[in-house]
Design a protein around this motif. Structure first.
Motif, PDB file in Angstrom:
ATOM      1  N   ILE A  36      -2.610   4.344  10.015  1.00  0.00           N
ATOM      2  CA  ILE A  36      -3.152   3.003   9.791  1.00  0.00           C
ATOM      3  C   ILE A  36      -3.943   2.598  11.025  1.00  0.00           C
ATOM      4  O   ILE A  36      -3.371   2.259  12.069  1.00  0.00           O
TER       5      ILE A  36
ATOM      6  N   VAL B 272      -5.552   4.545   6.140  1.00  0.00           N
ATOM      7  CA  VAL B 272      -6.022   3.213   5.745  1.00  0.00           C
ATOM      8  C   VAL B 272      -6.630   2.566   6.984  1.00  0.00           C
ATOM      9  O   VAL B 272      -5.956   2.402   8.006  1.00  0.00           O
TER      10      VAL B 272
ATOM     11  N   ASN C  69      -9.001   5.076   2.786  1.00  0.00           N
ATOM     12  CA  ASN C  69      -9.387   3.816   2.156  1.00  0.00           C
ATOM     13  C   ASN C  69      -9.512   2.697   3.177  1.00  0.00           C
ATOM     14  O   ASN C  69      -9.092   2.830   4.335  1.00  0.00           O
TER      15      ASN C  69
ATOM     16  N   ILE D 131      -2.000  -2.630   2.176  1.00  0.00           N
ATOM     17  CA  ILE D 131      -2.021  -1.380   2.933  1.00  0.00           C
ATOM     18  C   ILE D 131      -0.943  -0.434   2.413  1.00  0.00           C
ATOM     19  O   ILE D 131      -1.185   0.767   2.226  1.00  0.00           O
TER      20      ILE D 131
ATOM     21  N   LEU E 227      -2.012   1.193  -0.878  1.00  0.00           N
ATOM     22  CA  LEU E 227      -3.036   2.223  -0.718  1.00  0.00           C
ATOM     23  C   LEU E 227      -2.483   3.494  -0.083  1.00  0.00           C
ATOM     24  O   LEU E 227      -2.983   4.598  -0.330  1.00  0.00           O
ATOM     25  N   ALA E 228      -1.448   3.346   0.736  1.00  0.00           N
ATOM     26  CA  ALA E 228      -0.837   4.509   1.387  1.00  0.00           C
ATOM     27  C   ALA E 228       0.164   5.217   0.484  1.00  0.00           C
ATOM     28  O   ALA E 228       0.605   6.327   0.800  1.00  0.00           O
TER      29      ALA E 228
END
Length: 251
Positions: free
Chosen positions: A87, A137, A181, A225, A228-229
């Motif tokens: 991240i 991300v 992303n 987040i 998306l992960a």
């Protein structure tokens, strides 16, 4: 969504979106690595993570320094022997305009933190993410989509570049099973302005949002987040998810 046995590295984890994200991943069972420069605030996030999950690996580091970035990756792999999620959240803002002469003096600092650090971390993390079929991300901003104020021209430029680099990364890493992303928040309660020495309130900088001038809490961005992960987003890469309370509808 469970992240048991997953190793998640979060930069800019000492406050705001980064801190909320670290705590949420810890709550979901992940082995979390928290990275930031502020040791006092990192300690607080470490305690918050430990209350809801495993004790995180704490790394005091400056992502603008190449040696620190190498140490971040090396310490993570030495501790956990793998990396599943990166991240890239660390970011700063500075005020400055072309005509007041201040944009140039802040530009290098903005580029180094908001863009170059992400490029460097991505480069070093990629081989390990390929092994785990992990994902990245990147936390950008709606400032990379629209110009919210001319005082933040440098910040807007670096966030636009970050979003574009994310799409390039997604395309390059996709054949290796690694997703990349973008999350682009609108106004969020955090200390990014305070850290920049800017006394203006986030509500004043943000302007109006469609949802009754609402400002998001960091936990809302952390939820996005996390999604998306997760495996729930296994078919999503190169996408930019906006969470802005309808800011872009009005600006």
């Amino acid at each position: 969504m469970s992240f048991n046995n997953k190793v998640v590295l979060v930069t800019g984890a000492s406050s705001g979106i980064g801190a909320a994200t670290a705590v949420l991943f810890a709550k979901e069972g992940a082995d979390v690595v928290i990275v930031a420069r502020n040791e006092v605030k990192l300690k607080e996030v470490e305690e918050d993570c430990t209350k809801v999950g495993k004790k995180p690996l704490v790394i005091k580091a400056d992502v603008c320094k190449d040696d620190d970035v190498k140490r971040i990756i090396n310490d993570t792999i030495e501790k956990f022997n793998k990396l599943d999620v990166l991240i890239n959240n660390a970011g700063i803002t500075r005020f400055g305009r072309i005509l007041d002469g201040k944009i140039t003096e802040s530009f290098d600092e903005l580029i180094n933190t908001n863009l170059r650090a992400v490029v460097k971390l991505t480069t070093l993390a990629a081989p390990f993410l390929i092994k785990t079929k992990g994902n990245i991300v990147n936390v950008s901003s709606i400032a990379g989509i629209t110009i919210n104020t001319i005082n933040m021209g440098g910040y807007c430029t670096t966030k636009a570049a970050l979003s574009h680099f994310s799409r390039v990364s997604a395309l390059e890493l996709a054949p290796h099973g690694v997703r990349v992303n973008i999350v682009s928040p609108g106004p969020v309660y955090s200390d990014i302005l305070e850290n920049a020495g800017i006394t203006t309130k986030v509500e004043d900088v943000a302007g109006k949002t469609a949802l009754n001038n609402r400002v998001s809490e960091p936990e809302e961005i952390a939820d996005l987040i996390l999604f998306l992960a997760s495996e729930k987003a296994k078919g999503i890469t190169g996408s930019d998810y906006v969470s802005d309370n309808g800011y872009l509808l009005l600006n």
